[in-house]
Design a protein around this motif. Sequence first.
Motif, short mmCIF file in Angstrom:
data_model
loop_
_atom_site.label_atom_id
_atom_site.label_comp_id
_atom_site.label_asym_id
_atom_site.label_seq_id
_atom_site.Cartn_x
_atom_site.Cartn_y
_atom_site.Cartn_z
N LEU A 182 0.83 -1.20 0.00
CA LEU A 182 0.00 0.00 0.00
C LEU A 182 0.87 1.25 0.00
O LEU A 182 0.57 2.23 -0.70
CB LEU A 182 -0.92 -0.02 1.22
CG LEU A 182 -1.91 1.14 1.35
CD1 LEU A 182 -2.96 1.06 0.27
CD2 LEU A 182 -2.57 1.10 2.73
N THR A 183 1.94 1.23 0.77
CA THR A 183 2.84 2.38 0.81
C THR A 183 3.53 2.59 -0.53
O THR A 183 3.71 3.72 -0.99
CB THR A 183 3.89 2.17 1.92
OG1 THR A 183 3.22 2.02 3.17
CG2 THR A 183 4.84 3.34 1.99
N ALA A 184 3.92 1.49 -1.19
CA ALA A 184 4.56 1.61 -2.49
C ALA A 184 3.64 2.22 -3.52
O ALA A 184 4.08 2.95 -4.41
CB ALA A 184 5.05 0.24 -2.96
N ALA A 185 2.35 1.94 -3.42
CA ALA A 185 1.40 2.43 -4.42
C ALA A 185 0.83 3.80 -4.08
O ALA A 185 0.56 4.59 -4.99
CB ALA A 185 0.26 1.43 -4.58
N ALA A 186 0.65 4.11 -2.79
CA ALA A 186 -0.03 5.34 -2.42
C ALA A 186 0.85 6.34 -1.69
O ALA A 186 0.40 7.45 -1.41
CB ALA A 186 -1.24 5.02 -1.53
N GLY A 187 2.08 5.99 -1.37
CA GLY A 187 2.93 6.90 -0.64
C GLY A 187 2.97 6.58 0.84
O GLY A 187 2.09 5.89 1.38
N ALA A 188 3.99 7.07 1.51
CA ALA A 188 4.19 6.77 2.93
C ALA A 188 3.16 7.50 3.78
O ALA A 188 2.97 8.71 3.64
CB ALA A 188 5.60 7.15 3.36
N PRO A 189 2.49 6.81 4.71
CA PRO A 189 1.54 7.47 5.61
C PRO A 189 2.29 8.15 6.75
O PRO A 189 3.48 7.87 6.99
CB PRO A 189 0.69 6.31 6.12
CG PRO A 189 1.60 5.13 6.07
CD PRO A 189 2.52 5.36 4.90
N PRO A 190 1.65 9.03 7.51
CA PRO A 190 2.32 9.66 8.66
C PRO A 190 2.63 8.64 9.75
O PRO A 190 2.04 7.55 9.79
CB PRO A 190 1.30 10.70 9.14
CG PRO A 190 -0.01 10.26 8.56
CD PRO A 190 0.31 9.57 7.28
N ALA A 191 3.53 9.01 10.62
CA ALA A 191 3.99 8.09 11.66
C ALA A 191 2.86 7.68 12.59
O ALA A 191 2.78 6.51 13.01
CB ALA A 191 5.13 8.73 12.46
N TRP A 192 1.98 8.60 12.92
CA TRP A 192 0.90 8.27 13.84
C TRP A 192 -0.04 7.25 13.21
O TRP A 192 -0.62 6.40 13.92
CB TRP A 192 0.13 9.52 14.24
CG TRP A 192 -0.69 10.13 13.15
CD1 TRP A 192 -0.32 11.12 12.30
CD2 TRP A 192 -2.02 9.76 12.78
NE1 TRP A 192 -1.31 11.39 11.41
CE2 TRP A 192 -2.38 10.57 11.68
CE3 TRP A 192 -2.93 8.82 13.24
CZ2 TRP A 192 -3.62 10.48 11.06
CZ3 TRP A 192 -4.17 8.72 12.63
CH2 TRP A 192 -4.51 9.55 11.55
N ALA A 193 -0.22 7.29 11.88
CA ALA A 193 -1.10 6.33 11.21
C ALA A 193 -0.50 4.93 11.26
O ALA A 193 -1.21 3.94 11.49
CB ALA A 193 -1.33 6.76 9.77
N VAL A 194 0.82 4.83 11.06
CA VAL A 194 1.48 3.52 11.15
C VAL A 194 1.37 2.97 12.57
O VAL A 194 1.07 1.78 12.77
CB VAL A 194 2.94 3.64 10.71
CG1 VAL A 194 3.67 2.31 10.89
CG2 VAL A 194 3.03 4.10 9.26
N ALA A 195 1.61 3.84 13.55
CA ALA A 195 1.52 3.40 14.95
C ALA A 195 0.10 2.94 15.28
O ALA A 195 -0.10 1.93 15.98
CB ALA A 195 1.95 4.53 15.88
N ALA A 196 -0.89 3.67 14.79
CA ALA A 196 -2.28 3.30 15.06
C ALA A 196 -2.63 1.97 14.40
O ALA A 196 -3.31 1.12 15.01
CB ALA A 196 -3.22 4.41 14.57
#
Length: 537
Positions: A409-423
Amino acid sequence: MSAGGPLRALAELRLRVLWRRLRGGSGVPELVARIATFAFAIPAGLVFAGLTGAGAYQAARAGPGLRSSIPVAALYFGVWQTWMAVSLSVSDRSQLDLRRFLVYPLPPARVYGYGLAASVLGDPFTWFWCLLLLGAFAGAALARPGAWLALLALVSLGFVAATAAMAALVQELLGRLLRGRRVRELGIAAIYLGLAFLLLSSGGGPRPGVFQAIRTLARFRWLAYPAALASEAGAALFTGRSAAALPWIAALLAAGALSGWAAYRLALADARSGGEGAGGAARAAGGGWRLRGRLAPLLEKELKYLARHPLVTVLALIVPALSAFFGWKVAPHLPAEAGEVVRLLPLVGLAMYTHLATEVFWLNAFGGDRGGARAWFLAPVRLEDALAAKNGAVYALALALFAASAAALTAAAGAPPAWAVAAAVALHAGAAPWFLAAGNVVSVLVPRAASTSIQRGGRLSPLTALAGMALVSAVSAVFALPVLAALRLEWPWLVAASWAALGALGLWLYRLALPRTARLLSARREALLAAVAGDEE
């Protein structure tokens, strides 16, 4: 005996087996669960059938152009995509095992066709999709009555048959290809090399426009030949060109028949070769994994079982690919003004979906052991440790799927913010003990023998499937409450903190319930062994 005599006897036999099962101890709950599943799918299908009917009504009255062709293509390609995704990732539908009927004087082709038709008609997902097609047919009939509706009905029936045959063919092909360890490794490596290439290629430069992407995808639409042929025929019929639709209808019927024949030939060859256990040489024991702790041998045993299951390889191939497609097509279109919490939804969906995709293992923990389940009661092993090892292995599988899917998903849509990954990580880890604790109870109360093939990979009973739906819905509802609070307070970090707290509570309840579940397992030993070591088909 007439040609239909053996099939009538087969249908009667399966009805008698079903009747005996329903008269058993868990028969009434299973019947209620089966009815409840259809009671949920059919009303939901009727609601969405109204929407597809409205779209078909407008398309039938729009005349030639994009206003008629795009809705038709969206209907068939949408149904085909979800049908194939469910069939290859989360389907627990059991199919007739052709190998067990070769000793009877029954035509194998008709037996296979009967099994395929029965599996389609007994699947609530199929009823949902067929209701969508029925709604589109009704909308077209209201908009423009005429003889062309007979051809449209033939297109829909041919599309359903061709899609079911294609799903069976893909399952048979995957089941044959993924038996070899080398093929599995190459397949997974190819998927992740493709994702890495996508990540590198999207790192700089402008992305292609929408129309250019559509033109590129249009070249590959024939891979989804049931949807492509049906959309071509439907577009011609909706614009009043019935004669132009006839070649596409003939091609659709021929493609469905050819797919069904190829799937049958593969299934017949597999059945005559001995089925699941044939063709594979015994693996050398080799050295064990360097795991430490009291649970290390049990955990290694469960992890090796999952690693050798063909369904796990299919999930490793399909789920990241679907995540990359979602990140490319859907995630970029989420409105920025909706807020940061809304943009968390793709990762949240992946965290829950990986638990859903692996539910065939945590809802039927002892089904894959078959006769080997007796060892749990004969060996000097604590039943708490057996349950914990099974849970740990399934969570490791779900975590690996989530990590791979999040990377795609990150490769296709871009890196999400850190808080989103943690959540998302907190949600995945926090929901696990809730699912596993409840899944242990369901595994003990409603056990069922499971197969190691892809087509019969789940073998979940209707009661277990309904329990899984209820568990996923309940846990999702509980973990959705912090999202509502974060939206109201506009504080994104509240989501991760709340999910971590819910996860800690779930872990405490899991540890509290584990000894009680082990005592329940010991009390239901005979019932569990009779279910998983026997054969109810």
